[in-house]
Design a protein around this motif. Sequence first.
Motif, PDB file in Angstrom:
ATOM      1  N   UNK A  48      16.390 -17.001   4.807  1.00  0.00           N
ATOM      2  CA  UNK A  48      16.857 -18.247   4.190  1.00  0.00           C
ATOM      3  C   UNK A  48      15.842 -18.756   3.176  1.00  0.00           C
ATOM      4  N   UNK A  49      16.317 -19.653   2.330  1.00  0.00           N
ATOM      5  CA  UNK A  49      15.420 -20.375   1.427  1.00  0.00           C
ATOM      6  C   UNK A  49      15.982 -21.774   1.233  1.00  0.00           C
ATOM      7  N   UNK A  50      15.131 -22.686   0.841  1.00  0.00           N
ATOM      8  CA  UNK A  50      15.582 -24.067   0.661  1.00  0.00           C
ATOM      9  C   UNK A  50      16.490 -24.195  -0.556  1.00  0.00           C
ATOM     10  N   UNK A  51      16.093 -23.555  -1.652  1.00  0.00           N
ATOM     11  CA  UNK A  51      16.829 -23.682  -2.914  1.00  0.00           C
ATOM     12  C   UNK A  51      17.024 -22.309  -3.549  1.00  0.00           C
ATOM     13  N   UNK A  52      17.664 -22.274  -4.685  1.00  0.00           N
ATOM     14  CA  UNK A  52      17.907 -20.996  -5.373  1.00  0.00           C
ATOM     15  C   UNK A  52      16.625 -20.489  -6.043  1.00  0.00           C
ATOM     16  N   UNK A  53      16.578 -19.187  -6.247  1.00  0.00           N
ATOM     17  CA  UNK A  53      15.496 -18.595  -7.029  1.00  0.00           C
ATOM     18  C   UNK A  53      14.164 -18.479  -6.327  1.00  0.00           C
ATOM     19  N   UNK A  54      14.171 -18.436  -4.983  1.00  0.00           N
ATOM     20  CA  UNK A  54      12.903 -18.345  -4.253  1.00  0.00           C
ATOM     21  C   UNK A  54      12.601 -16.918  -3.784  1.00  0.00           C
TER      22      UNK A  54
END
Length: 228
Positions: A48-54
């Motif tokens: 998972x990631x908090x936001x896009x582009x990580x």
Amino acid sequence: MSQQDNKQRRHLITAINPKSIVSEAYRTLRTNIQFSAIDRQMKVLMVASATVGEGKTTTVTNLAVTYAQEGKKVLLIDADLRNPSLHLVFQLTNRIGLTSAFLHQQSLTDVIGETNIDNLFVLTSGPVPPNSSEILGSQRMQFLLEELKNMYDVILFDTPPVLPVADSLIVSSYCDGVVLVVHAGKTKKEIVKKAKASLDHVKARILGVVLNNNERSKNEGRYYNYYG
């Protein structure tokens, strides 16, 4: 092969250059996940990631490759039904996939694609639906996953970012563990805390954090850190 195709394939560094420092970091991540729960099976995982582009998709695809290289039969599922990308990385069709199986149009064996990496299979998203959260949270989805558990040693989910939509939180409830990817120097601490709080709220089991794109020095280049 187009420039875009080359760009997508370069994401698979563990397959293209398995002896690189970054590939070794992914193998360390795999090992740390295995040791994070010695008494508990780690069969279904989500990155998972908090936001896009990580770097979430890059991390989950390379992690899948390392499991396959270990000899595990691995299925990588594109559960990002809003903005799917795994079909681009692995050069597979997305005319059929998870949503096709969900709508009873085709069996799972018909929609799962083979890759050119031994032991690694990909279930693309299929046609983008208007109600992704409802599909992912349905009883039908749970039945499909139970069927897949009998077919594969390890199942990994690629999902949308945690904060913008609820899809990844829904998928996390099916997983034995979640790895959170954070883009070094880009993602603010408050955003990461919000993502963790959201995952904690649905009782997701966070195994650790991958610090992605951290640049230690010009000589050492970019690498991945893992904090359990």
